[in-house]
Design a protein around this motif. Structure first.
Motif, short mmCIF file in Angstrom:
data_model
loop_
_atom_site.label_atom_id
_atom_site.label_comp_id
_atom_site.label_asym_id
_atom_site.label_seq_id
_atom_site.Cartn_x
_atom_site.Cartn_y
_atom_site.Cartn_z
N LEU A 1 0.84 -1.20 0.00
CA LEU A 1 0.00 0.00 0.00
C LEU A 1 0.87 1.25 0.00
O LEU A 1 0.65 2.20 -0.76
N GLU A 2 1.92 1.25 0.83
CA GLU A 2 2.76 2.44 0.96
C GLU A 2 3.68 2.63 -0.23
O GLU A 2 4.23 3.71 -0.43
N ALA A 3 3.86 1.59 -1.03
CA ALA A 3 4.72 1.70 -2.22
C ALA A 3 3.97 2.29 -3.41
O ALA A 3 4.58 2.67 -4.41
N THR A 4 2.63 2.35 -3.32
CA THR A 4 1.87 2.91 -4.46
C THR A 4 1.99 4.42 -4.46
O THR A 4 1.92 5.06 -3.41
N GLU A 5 2.18 5.01 -5.66
CA GLU A 5 2.32 6.46 -5.77
C GLU A 5 0.98 7.15 -5.96
O GLU A 5 0.81 8.29 -5.58
N GLU B 1 -2.27 14.41 -2.76
CA GLU B 1 -2.17 14.71 -1.32
C GLU B 1 -3.04 13.75 -0.52
O GLU B 1 -2.62 13.16 0.48
N ALA B 2 -4.30 13.62 -0.99
CA ALA B 2 -5.25 12.75 -0.28
C ALA B 2 -4.71 11.32 -0.24
O ALA B 2 -4.81 10.61 0.77
N TRP B 3 -4.07 10.90 -1.37
CA TRP B 3 -3.57 9.53 -1.43
C TRP B 3 -2.40 9.30 -0.46
O TRP B 3 -2.31 8.26 0.19
N LYS B 4 -1.54 10.31 -0.34
CA LYS B 4 -0.41 10.18 0.59
C LYS B 4 -0.93 9.91 2.00
O LYS B 4 -0.32 9.17 2.76
N ASP B 5 -2.03 10.56 2.34
CA ASP B 5 -2.61 10.33 3.67
C ASP B 5 -3.26 8.95 3.76
O ASP B 5 -3.05 8.21 4.72
N LEU B 6 -4.01 8.59 2.71
CA LEU B 6 -4.77 7.32 2.75
C LEU B 6 -3.84 6.11 2.80
O LEU B 6 -4.11 5.15 3.53
N ARG B 7 -2.76 6.18 2.04
CA ARG B 7 -1.89 4.99 1.97
C ARG B 7 -1.12 4.78 3.28
O ARG B 7 -0.55 3.71 3.50
#
Lengths: 444, 380
Positions: free
Chosen positions: B212-216, B355-361
């Motif tokens: 999950l954290e590796a997805t950009e 930005e939202a994705w950085k938080d979600l992941r």
């Protein structure tokens, strides 16, 4: 004054007081100074001296109660004894296996093709063909064995076992996954499944032996097994519990009791097999395997325990606990590996002991196998199997059989001609549950 | 050829060997015992139970269930028996046919190779295709749930009530594109640095924190999820169970036994066998996953971009031939996907802002943490 007439390996005694005749089957068990009484008139008998001193050293049947000898020297001695017995006129009968791996491979190819094409249905016919071949190629005392089983009987056996044990076991084992059952019910179902399995194993052992022996003949005389499944279940369960309770130390006694039960209830025609061994004899060889295995496991465990420096203050530390778990697993792995390797020498001693304590009539079996050739055989088989991804099966089967038949001997057999057929040709079927347990089925 | 043959006779009641002389009469075998007594066995009622293979004696049996037996050592006896019994000799082994039998056995060996290959290439996958849709969905769900409980116990799951529902919308968006499917997809995120994701029977998808954290971007996760969802829709886990069981059976049938030393050889063969099925499933999940992405309007380039991240962080071992792997070579997968993707869509769907994705992941962490994690396991 009593007179004794030695005839081959048994002795005939005639009582001087009442003139009745008595037969002592095994001359080897007689020792100077032994006493007995005439069963008719009570006149005392005493062994003053052995009729032929050299016979005494040929097969010291009860001297084998000592720890089984394992070194090459003692085996050489044993082989020499067998040969001396032969020279002295005591009959030594041997086994010969005539089959070749190539022929079995051919049979196996055709069997496999037919099994796959019939989606497995031919399996039982294939089994019968292989058994018939192996029996026909095995010679003992100049005569071949013959196999009289049929695929239909094997199929019936599997059906019966599936109905009574397989389906209920599968049901108990898996129903928990599909039910919204609570933990207590699931545990109960699982315990019931284990119990069923615990009963099934001894029943299957006895049934397969009953079936196979009843379908095996030598010189046209069938073998048979007359033990009760219920007795074997009791022996099995108590042996299992005791083995577990003693951390495995009871195993040689359990194993010997199992073997004694299976042997002493087996017959060749009217002639019973006898077994005189005591598990205590195997205890020391067993300890010689058991102690190194346990020590290795303990040392491996302890070494890792100290390696991870496990003081009490760290008891809650997850990483330390993790290392400990790894240590325990590694220790267990080493112990299992050590166990498997050390089991092979023990297994040689056990097999030799079991055969040497088995007799029929006045004759006793001999199997002077030694550890190193057995180890070479088994490790070679493993390598052969791995390299061929399982295709070497026919050659390995024959290597295993020949290893035994090359060395098996029966020393001091009186005339087989006295043996008469005891089996009446009817399938061994009883009534009720006990009847089912003693039906005699084979899973193929 | 002699007209008298020596052998011995067993009466089926005692173990005494009676030496006998055997002659061939017109319709029966004429057996003369040493004491002069004679026995006649009509040819049609004699069974030959041994002597068909090299090294065996000739064993003829008569009557039952405890038959009388005659045993003869000389193989030439069989040839003489064939001539004497003539029309009644079909059930006796004919030694002259041994070369023919050898040729037939070789033929059977060749046929066996062909049949095994057919079963492996078509039969087993065909069986899985036939059986898998017939297994009730509820069984698959039960199985999936019990495996999930073991592989991802509830205390290892990341369940941030603020962020997890947003991730679930990605799953929902993809599963809406398959309205006819009987499966309810359920996502689980596990707090583990492993860069992996997997699907279980019945609709369970598990994603590890490492992946999950590796997805950009959220679309890259959608690419991974589309692949896993196709594993479920195509019933790959269920098919794998059927294929593994059938492969074991096929190998056991070919090698003759399951036990002892054989088990090791068989296990090796079974593993090699099922790896091929596993790679086929991965290929199918890639192709169908890409189509699913296209169906919801996401640019397949995102999926390909994530495969490149995986390849960069966990290069495919050059020394491992692809035939020894559960997954096809990642570079090959990327090439196939590029070929299938075609031109990019004119208006690709964006699920979440960067930005939202950085938080979600960072679902598994309280503060927003750095993204790079050391991968330790295989790709999805």
């Amino acid at each position: 004054m009593n007179t004794a007439v030695a005839m081959d390996t048994f002795v005939r005694l005639s009582c001087a007081r009442c003139s009745t005749s008595h037969r002592v089957r095994d001359i080897y068990i007689l020792k100077s100074g032994m006493k007995a009484a005439c069963t008719s008139c009570g006149a005392p008998f005493a062994v003053v001296a052995m009729p032929d001193a050299s016979l005494d050293e040929i097969v010291p049947s009860h001297a084998v109660q000592e720890i089984p000898q394992q070194d090459q020297e003692s085996v050489d001695q044993e082989v020499a004894q067998v040969e001396r017995a032969q020279r002295l006129g005591s009959k030594v009968e041997r086994a010969v296996f005539h089959g070749t791996g190539g022929t079995l491979f051919g049979i196996h190819l055709v069997n496999t093709l037919l099994t796959i094409v019939t989606l497995g249905f031919y399996y039982y016919w294939a089994k019968v063909r292989v058994r018939t071949f192996l029996f026909s190629q095995t010679e003992f005392a100049g005569d071949r064995f013959s196999y009289h089983g049929s695929a239909r009987e094997l199929l019936n056996g599997t059906m019966k076992a599936s109905l009574i044990f397989g389906i209920p076991y599968y049901f108990l084992e898996n129903i928990g996954h599909f039910l919204e059952a609570n933990m207590a019910i699931r545990v109960t179902l699982q315990i019931a499944a284990w119990l069923l399995l615990a009963i099934f194993i001894p029943v299957a052992i006895v049934s397969a032996r009953r079936y196979r022996l009843s379908r095996t003949a030598w010189r046209g005389i069938r073998f048979s097994f007359q033990g009760k499944a219920l007795d074997f279940i009791k022996l099995w369960l108590s042996g299992y519990v005791l083995t577990a309770a003693t951390l495995g130390l009871y195993y040689p006694y359990f194993s010997t009791k199992k073997h004694a039960f299976l042997t002493t209830h087996s017959y060749f025609g009217s002639e019973p097999f006898k077994f005189s061994g005591d598990g205590a004899t195997l205890f020391r060889p067993f300890l010689m395997m058991y102690i190194p295995v346990v020590m290795t496991a303990l040392i491996a465990g302890l070494a890792l325990y100290f390696f991870v420096d496990f003081p009490l203050k760290n008891v809650g530390d997850l990483e330390t606990m993790g290392s400990l778990v790894i240590g325990a697993v590694a220790g267990l792995f080493i112990a299992v590996l050590g166990f498997r390797l050390l089991w092979l020498p023990y297994s040689v001693i056990e097999q030799r002991f079991f055969w040497e304590q088995t007799s029929i009539g006045s004759a006793r079996f001999r199997l002077p196998i030694t550890i190193w050739p057995y180890l070479k055989l088994k490790l070679g088989n493993l390598l052969f199997m791995l390299c061929t991804l399982g295709l070497a099966w026919p050659w390995i089967t024959i290597r295993n059989i020949q290893f035994i038949t090359d060395q098996l001997a029966l020393v001091g057999k009186d005339n087989f001609d006295e043996t008469v057929q005891a089996y009446d040709g009817a399938p061994p079927i009883g009534e009720g549950l006990d009847g089912f347990l003693d039906t005699g089925f084979d899973l193929g | 050829m002699p007209s008298l043959w020596q052998g011995y006779y067993l009466d089926g009641h005692t173990a005494i060997r009676h030496p006998v002389t055997i002659q061939f009469a017109t319709t029966a075998l004429h057996i003369v015992k040493a004491d002069g007594n004679t026995i006649d066995w009509p040819y049609g009622k004699i069974t030959q139970t041994q002597g068909a293979y090299e090294g065996e004696q000739i064993r003829l049996e008569y009557g039952g269930p405890l038959p009388q037996t005659v045993i003869v050592e000389d193989l030439a006896f069989l040839t003489a028996l064939q001539q004497a019994a003539a029309s009644n000799a079909a059930h006796f082994h004919n030694p002259q046919q041994r070369p023919l039998r050898l040729r037939l056995t070789i033929l059977a060996g060749i046929a066996l190779l062909g049949v095994t290959a057919c079963f492996y290439v078509w039969g087993i996958p065909g069986l899985a295709t036939f059986l898998a849709p017939r297994i009730p969905v509820s069984w698959e769900e039960q199985l999936g749930a019990s495996v999930l409980a073991q592989l991802a116990p509830s205390d290892t799951r990341c369940v941030d009530l603020n962020r997890f529902p947003a991730l679930e919308t990605v799953v929902a968006r993809l599963s809406r594109a398959m309205p006819d499917s009987p499966y309810r997809i359920q996502l689980t995120v596990v707090d583990n640095p492993v860069m992996n994701a997997f699907a279980l029977p019945g609709g369970q998808v598990v994603v590890f924190r490492g992946l999950l954290e590796a997805t950009e971007t959220s679309e890259q996760l959608a690419g991974v999820l589309a692949h896993e969802l196709q594993h479920i829709y195509k019933q790959h886990p269920t098919r794998a169970i059927i294929e593994q069981a059938s492969t074991s059976l096929l190998i056991a049938a070919v090698s003759g036994d399951f036990t002892g030393a054989l088990a090791y050889g068989i296990e090796g063969a079974r593993l090699l066998g099922v790896l091929r099925y596993s790679r086929l499933h991965e290929d199918e999940a890639d192709r169908e996953g890409l189509r699913l992405l296209q169906a919801v309007g996401i640019d397949p380039a995102e999926m390909i971009a994530f495969y490149r991240i995986m390849e960069a962080q966990h290069p495919h071992e050059a020394v491992t031939p692809s035939s020894l792997s559960t997954h096809p070579d990642t570079n090959e997968r990327i090439e196939t996907l590029i070929a299938l993707a075609g031109p990019p869509p004119p208006h690709p769907v964006k699920l979440f802002s960067q930005e939202a994705w950085k938080d979600l992941r960072s679902l598994c962490r309280r503060p927003v943490a750095a993204t790079s994690q050391i991968p330790t396991d295989t790709a999805p």
